[in-house]
Design a protein around this motif. Structure first.
Motif, PDB file in Angstrom:
ATOM      1  N   ASP A 276       7.459  -4.559   2.586  1.00 40.30           N
ATOM      2  CA  ASP A 276       8.079  -2.870   2.995  1.00 40.30           C
ATOM      3  C   ASP A 276       9.051  -2.248   3.364  1.00 40.30           C
ATOM      4  OD1 ASP A 276       5.350  -3.465   1.807  1.00 40.30           O
ATOM      5  OD2 ASP A 276       4.008  -3.887   3.650  1.00 40.30           O
ATOM      6  N   ASP A 277       9.669  -3.932   4.029  1.00 38.25           N
ATOM      7  CA  ASP A 277      10.876  -3.251   5.386  1.00 38.25           C
ATOM      8  C   ASP A 277      12.107  -2.388   4.198  1.00 38.25           C
ATOM      9  OD1 ASP A 277       9.292  -4.789   6.956  1.00 38.25           O
ATOM     10  OD2 ASP A 277      10.858  -6.652   6.598  1.00 38.25           O
ATOM     11  N   VAL A 278      11.798  -2.890   3.087  1.00 34.99           N
ATOM     12  CA  VAL A 278      12.441  -1.885   1.734  1.00 34.99           C
ATOM     13  C   VAL A 278      12.451  -0.141   2.492  1.00 34.99           C
ATOM     14  CG1 VAL A 278      13.724  -1.611  -0.076  1.00 34.99           C
ATOM     15  CG2 VAL A 278      13.404  -3.639   1.108  1.00 34.99           C
ATOM     16  N   ILE A 279      11.242  -0.068   1.592  1.00 40.29           N
ATOM     17  CA  ILE A 279      10.491   0.770   1.637  1.00 40.29           C
ATOM     18  C   ILE A 279      10.302   1.375   2.884  1.00 40.29           C
ATOM     19  CG2 ILE A 279       8.606   2.589   1.194  1.00 40.29           C
ATOM     20  CD1 ILE A 279      10.031   0.654  -1.105  1.00 40.29           C
TER      21      ILE A 279
ATOM     22  N   ASP B  98       0.717  -1.429  -0.093  1.00 40.45           N
ATOM     23  CA  ASP B  98      -0.027   0.069  -0.037  1.00 40.45           C
ATOM     24  C   ASP B  98       1.072   1.121   0.136  1.00 40.45           C
ATOM     25  OD1 ASP B  98      -2.605  -1.740  -0.083  1.00 40.45           O
ATOM     26  OD2 ASP B  98      -2.236  -1.670   2.410  1.00 40.45           O
ATOM     27  N   HIS B  99       0.579   2.443  -1.087  1.00 38.66           N
ATOM     28  CA  HIS B  99       1.071   3.113  -0.328  1.00 38.66           C
ATOM     29  C   HIS B  99       1.382   3.567   0.769  1.00 38.66           C
ATOM     30  CE1 HIS B  99       0.312   4.398  -4.531  1.00 38.66           C
ATOM     31  NE2 HIS B  99      -0.799   3.827  -4.375  1.00 38.66           N
ATOM     32  N   HIS B 100       2.925   4.316   1.319  1.00 35.65           N
ATOM     33  CA  HIS B 100       3.327   4.931   1.870  1.00 35.65           C
ATOM     34  C   HIS B 100       2.998   6.298   3.077  1.00 35.65           C
ATOM     35  CE1 HIS B 100       5.893   5.835   5.189  1.00 35.65           C
ATOM     36  NE2 HIS B 100       6.752   5.142   5.240  1.00 35.65           N
ATOM     37  N   PRO B 101       2.026   6.275   4.196  1.00 39.72           N
ATOM     38  CA  PRO B 101       1.575   7.566   4.580  1.00 39.72           C
ATOM     39  C   PRO B 101       2.252   8.694   4.301  1.00 39.72           C
ATOM     40  CG  PRO B 101       1.377   5.990   6.440  1.00 39.72           C
ATOM     41  CD  PRO B 101       2.610   5.045   5.357  1.00 39.72           C
ATOM     42  N   LYS B 102       3.595   8.903   4.002  1.00 41.46           N
ATOM     43  CA  LYS B 102       4.118  10.501   3.488  1.00 41.46           C
ATOM     44  C   LYS B 102       3.782  10.366   2.141  1.00 41.46           C
ATOM     45  CE  LYS B 102       7.961  11.607   6.531  1.00 41.46           C
ATOM     46  NZ  LYS B 102       9.388  11.759   6.902  1.00 41.46           N
TER      47      LYS B 102
END
Length: 74
Positions: A30-33, A2-6
């Motif tokens: 998700d960990d990389v992002i 999902d899109h990152h909140p920032k």
């Protein structure tokens, strides 16, 4: 992922250290992002398209692709 909140409105996020761009619609780890966003070295592109990221010297990230981490210039 999902899109990152920032970066809710962004599809492509770049890591300034590695010059890799991640497509959030197809990336699963998700960990990389979260790592490079947390370090403050994430970059979004305008327009939010892969050709714009390539125009700035970024390469599309694929699972297992590694690059040397460098200090971001700006």
């Amino acid at each position: 992922m999902d899109h990152h909140p920032k970066f809710e409105a962004s599809r492509f996020l770049g890591d300034k250290r590695t010059q890799l761009v991640y497509d959030l619609q197809s990336w699963d780890d998700d960990d990389v992002i979260n790592e490079f966003v947390g370090l403050g070295v994430a970059l979004c592109f305008s327009p939010d398209e892969l050709p714009e990221a390539r125009n700035r010297g970024y390469t599309l990230a694929t699972p297992g692709k590694k690059r040397m981490h460098r200090a971001p210039r700006a």
